[in-house]
Write a protein that holds these residues in place. Structure first.
Motif, PDB file in Angstrom:
ATOM      1  N   THR A 128       8.254  -4.191  11.226  1.00  0.00           N
ATOM      2  CA  THR A 128       7.032  -4.088  10.437  1.00  0.00           C
ATOM      3  C   THR A 128       7.014  -2.722   9.750  1.00  0.00           C
ATOM      4  OG1 THR A 128       5.889  -3.173  12.339  1.00  0.00           O
ATOM      5  CG2 THR A 128       5.775  -5.557  12.063  1.00  0.00           C
ATOM      6  N   PRO A 129       6.039  -2.482   8.844  1.00  0.00           N
ATOM      7  CA  PRO A 129       5.956  -1.148   8.238  1.00  0.00           C
ATOM      8  C   PRO A 129       5.869  -0.043   9.293  1.00  0.00           C
ATOM      9  CG  PRO A 129       4.458  -2.654   7.136  1.00  0.00           C
ATOM     10  CD  PRO A 129       5.058  -3.409   8.278  1.00  0.00           C
ATOM     11  N   GLU A 130       5.179  -0.343  10.414  1.00  0.00           N
ATOM     12  CA  GLU A 130       5.063   0.653  11.486  1.00  0.00           C
ATOM     13  C   GLU A 130       6.434   0.961  12.090  1.00  0.00           C
ATOM     14  OE1 GLU A 130       2.095  -2.419  12.619  1.00  0.00           O
ATOM     15  OE2 GLU A 130       2.962  -1.989  10.681  1.00  0.00           O
TER      16      GLU A 130
ATOM     17  N   LYS B 130       4.603   0.407  20.348  1.00  0.00           N
ATOM     18  CA  LYS B 130       4.584  -1.052  20.492  1.00  0.00           C
ATOM     19  C   LYS B 130       5.428  -1.732  19.421  1.00  0.00           C
ATOM     20  CE  LYS B 130       0.852  -3.961  21.583  1.00  0.00           C
ATOM     21  NZ  LYS B 130       0.535  -4.312  22.945  1.00  0.00           N
ATOM     22  N   SER B 131       5.600  -1.056  18.265  1.00  0.00           N
ATOM     23  CA  SER B 131       6.290  -1.700  17.155  1.00  0.00           C
ATOM     24  C   SER B 131       7.808  -1.600  17.264  1.00  0.00           C
ATOM     25  CB  SER B 131       5.831  -1.087  15.829  1.00  0.00           C
ATOM     26  OG  SER B 131       6.413   0.179  15.653  1.00  0.00           O
TER      27      SER B 131
ATOM     28  N   TYR C 274       0.555   2.236  18.958  1.00  0.00           N
ATOM     29  CA  TYR C 274       0.998   1.074  18.187  1.00  0.00           C
ATOM     30  C   TYR C 274       2.376   1.305  17.572  1.00  0.00           C
ATOM     31  CZ  TYR C 274      -3.280  -1.287  19.137  1.00  0.00           C
ATOM     32  OH  TYR C 274      -4.282  -1.906  19.807  1.00  0.00           O
ATOM     33  N   ILE C 275       2.725   2.563  17.323  1.00  0.00           N
ATOM     34  CA  ILE C 275       4.091   2.830  16.861  1.00  0.00           C
ATOM     35  C   ILE C 275       5.075   2.498  17.986  1.00  0.00           C
ATOM     36  CG2 ILE C 275       5.702   4.676  16.256  1.00  0.00           C
ATOM     37  CD1 ILE C 275       3.486   5.869  14.530  1.00  0.00           C
TER      38      ILE C 275
ATOM     39  N   LEU D 208       4.678   7.078   6.596  1.00  0.00           N
ATOM     40  CA  LEU D 208       3.949   5.853   6.939  1.00  0.00           C
ATOM     41  C   LEU D 208       3.064   5.399   5.790  1.00  0.00           C
ATOM     42  CD1 LEU D 208       2.854   6.397  10.648  1.00  0.00           C
ATOM     43  CD2 LEU D 208       4.049   4.416   9.772  1.00  0.00           C
ATOM     44  N   LYS D 209       2.537   6.385   5.034  1.00  0.00           N
ATOM     45  CA  LYS D 209       1.650   6.042   3.927  1.00  0.00           C
ATOM     46  C   LYS D 209       2.409   5.443   2.746  1.00  0.00           C
ATOM     47  CE  LYS D 209      -2.206   9.155   4.580  1.00  0.00           C
ATOM     48  NZ  LYS D 209      -3.178   9.977   3.856  1.00  0.00           N
TER      49      LYS D 209
ATOM     50  N   ILE E 106      -2.625   5.530  17.350  1.00  0.00           N
ATOM     51  CA  ILE E 106      -1.587   5.335  16.340  1.00  0.00           C
ATOM     52  C   ILE E 106      -0.205   5.415  17.000  1.00  0.00           C
ATOM     53  CG2 ILE E 106      -0.529   6.379  14.301  1.00  0.00           C
ATOM     54  CD1 ILE E 106      -3.345   7.083  13.370  1.00  0.00           C
TER      55      ILE E 106
ATOM     56  N   GLY F  75       2.946  -2.483   2.514  1.00  0.00           N
ATOM     57  CA  GLY F  75       2.573  -3.295   3.666  1.00  0.00           C
ATOM     58  C   GLY F  75       3.322  -4.606   3.786  1.00  0.00           C
TER      59      GLY F  75
ATOM     60  N   ILE G 181       5.133   3.426   2.830  1.00  0.00           N
ATOM     61  CA  ILE G 181       5.767   2.119   2.992  1.00  0.00           C
ATOM     62  C   ILE G 181       4.809   1.026   2.548  1.00  0.00           C
ATOM     63  CG2 ILE G 181       6.945   0.623   4.628  1.00  0.00           C
ATOM     64  CD1 ILE G 181       6.943   3.113   6.465  1.00  0.00           C
TER      65      ILE G 181
END
Lengths: 416, 206
Positions: free
Chosen positions: A312-314, A160-161, A157-158, A295-296, A154, A300, A298
């Motif tokens: 993105t949401p992330e 990466k975002s 990918y955060i 995070l929950k 997780i 999608g 936001i």
């Protein structure tokens, strides 16, 4: 013996200069020490764990099953006499250290101890908070259980975002893609060498500046000192009084941590097992619940691009929101434009704006922690978002009104 | 040529550069230069990307095998699943690539609605990528015992909810896009095989 050392090291001069620094006696000034002592416990238990841990993901046989070597070495640590206890003490100390940093930050905020000339130490403190969170994050991966890999993934990918430079940052931090064989050795080095060194240096700097600038002290001391024509700070000296108190306090904390660690397990490695294809129902440790809960919330469909950078949401939940929090914290001392050095504690009740702002922030962040549990509470994300906003607004209105009322009452008293 | 000390300090020097200024700029250039050269280390510390992201290697004709549970690696039998059931599967022999992880679901044949690609389903079997499009966790199956068709896919990391009878479109939570569908069919020996590639992007959309 002492004389021999004194002749060579001039201990007496050192005692006069440094060890006579006075400490305020109010117990709220011990909160920072909880963080410091937790760090010491972390280092001591960390040395034990580091000697036995194997930072590798190559598959080895453990009781007949093939598991990553890192996982196997942690299982073996758990099986040693006191091994599991040491691991739990390490984990609990990390939880307590971050809680203590936050409590210390709140003490400094509400009593206005961050104001001129102490802004530098406020920034260093924020840095210590952020780096401690990073230390915790790198520690998550090391047992290499299913939990570790999911949590780190997780984070990967955060990273990466991040718009524009996300790919570069994530490969730099995780030594390539995750999961890959290179990430564990890199996180191991960061967790046991690099981050502790940075933390230790910053803690040292934090304390040197503290000794130089001295603590803030209760406003009541001003009158006392005027009447006595007295010293700069009323309190007890480092040596011997404060040293005795601190030592006793450390062992008391150690006793509490060992007691908690003995009876309350934290994510036992066997619960999640080695990395597998399924993702378990899991929640991060408490200090990440704020970002986790956000995070929950936001939706999608909230993604767009600006200038080739993808939001993105992330990105919003994992990058922009934490950066925004850090920015707000960093701006706080800059909002205060006092020219004179502020060496006395302000009563939080006399600062309606700042105190209500702090309370509102606290309620907002706590509601985000609650948002981390919407699956258990069976609340829809959008409903929860409304609750978060309502609770924060209510906190502001109630605390600000009450504090204004409290202060007007005082002023009114003067006039009548 | 050797300068006399007094002359170099002279402000009337033609170039206008004093010794102090020269040494100061030399020090600054040296410090900046050495730090700038260290920046190349950042390149070394971030290894070149090999492919990167989730790239599936499933090809049509691959047999589905269990990806978790006690019979991991065994060939999946169509008759072992009832409507409302779901399992995690891999294409046989390709389990090392996490991008190949698929959630196979069985629903009532009549329950599929757009945007599900009905051509990619067979006898109520539908398959979607099992990697959440939010942050890459593996999705799970939330079974509704009373009405199997009301079961749904959820990612337990941040509670994104996907509707399997509507092409796994996002019904809640932070996932930005649906889980991509992949074709499956039941073969004569009661096993299942893939019939296509994913019909959309898989893995976290970052």
């Amino acid at each position: 013996m002492l004389n021999w050392l004194d002749e060579r090291l001039e201990l007496k001069k050192f005692k006069e200069k440094f060890l006579s620094k006075t400490f305020p006696t109010h117990p709220s000034f011990l909160i920072g020490e909880i963080a410091l002592f937790s760090f010491i416990t972390l280092v001591i238990t960390g040395i034990f764990l580091g000697l036995l841990y194997e930072p590798s993901t190559k598959m080895v046989s453990l009781f007949g099953a093939m598991v990553p070597a890192a996982y196997a070495s942690v299982v073996r640590i758990d099986l040693l006499p006191m091994g599991m206890l040491i691991r739990r003490i390490h984990h609990w100390s990390a939880m307590i250290m971050i809680a203590a940093i936050l409590a210390h930050l709140m003490r400094v905020y509400f009593t206005g101890a961050y104001r001129k000339p102490r802004e530098i130490n406020w920034f260093i403190g924020l840095g210590l908070f952020g780096i401690s969170l990073f230390a915790a994050f790198t520690g998550y991966l090391l047992p290499y259980s299913n939990f570790s890999v999911t949590a780190t993934s997780i984070g990967y990918y955060i990273a990466k975002s991040v718009p524009w430079i996300g790919n570069w940052i994530s490969t730099l931090l995780f030594a390539g893609d995750f999961p890959s064989t290179a990430t564990v050795p890199r996180f191991f080095f960061l967790h046991v060498m690099f981050i502790p060194l940075v933390l230790a240096s910053l803690i040292g700097l934090h304390m040197v500046i503290l000794v130089k600038q001295k603590h803030t002290e209760p406003a009541g001391n001003l009158k006392k000192k005027e009447s006595q024509n007295g010293k700069r700070l009323i309190g007890i000296p480092i040596w011997p009084e404060q040293a005795v108190i601190s030592t006793a306090f450390y062992f008391f904390l150690l006793f509490l941590v060992i007691l908690i660690a003995t009876y309350i397990p934290l994510n036992p490695i066997e619960t999640y097992g080695p990395p597998a294809s399924g993702t378990p129902v899991m929640r991060p440790d408490w200090y990440f619940l704020i970002v986790y809960g956000f995070l929950k919330l936001i939706p999608g469909d909230l993604s767009f691009s600006i200038l080739g950078g993808k939001i993105t949401p992330e990105t919003i939940g994992g990058v922009l929101f934490p950066s925004f929090l850090i920015l707000v914290f960093a701006l706080i001392p800059l909002l205060d434009r006092s020219k004179e050095p502020q060496n006395y504690i302000v009563n939080p009740l006399h600062r309606p704006f700042m105190t209500s702002f702090g309370i509102t922030g606290g309620v907002f962040l706590s509601m985000l922690v609650v948002s981390g549990y919407i699956d258990v509470l069976k609340i829809a994300p959008r409903t929860m978002l409304v609750y978060v906003i309502l609770a924060s607004a209510a906190a502001w209105v109630v605390s600000y009104t009450l504090l204004r009322f409290y202060n007007r009452d005082k002023d009114g008293g003067k006039h009548v | 040529m050797v300068n006399e000390p007094g002359k170099t300090m002279n402000k009337d020097n033609e170039s206008g550069i004093t010794r102090r200024k020269f040494i100061l700029s030399a020090i600054i250039v040296a410090i900046l230069g050495s730090f700038a050269s260290l920046l190349s280390l950042l390149k070394v510390l971030a290894p070149a990307k090999k492919g990167g992201g989730y790239v599936s290697t499933i090809s049509p004709g691959d047999t589905l095998v269990y990806a978790s549970g006690s019979n991991i690696g065994a060939t999946l039998r169509a008759s072992s699943m009832n409507p409302g059931d779901a399992v995690l599967v891999y294409p046989k022999g390709k389990s090392s690539n996490p991008a190949n992880l698929v959630q196979l679901i069985r629903l009532q044949e009549s329950s599929f609605k757009a945007p599900t690609d009905v051509k990619l389903t067979d006898k109520g079997f539908v398959a979607y990528s099992a990697i959440c499009t939010h942050l890459g966790c593996t999705v799970s199956w939330v079974k509704n015992e009373k009405s199997p068709d009301a079961s749904y896919t959820e990612c337990f990391c941040h509670n994104s909810i996907f509707n399997p009878s509507r092409g796994d479109k996002v019904e809640g939570g932070p996932a930005p896009i649906p889980l991509a569908q992949i074709g499956v069919k039941v073969s004569s020996d009661d096993s299942l095989v893939f019939t296509s590639n994913f019909n959309g992007k898989i893995g976290p959309q970052v």
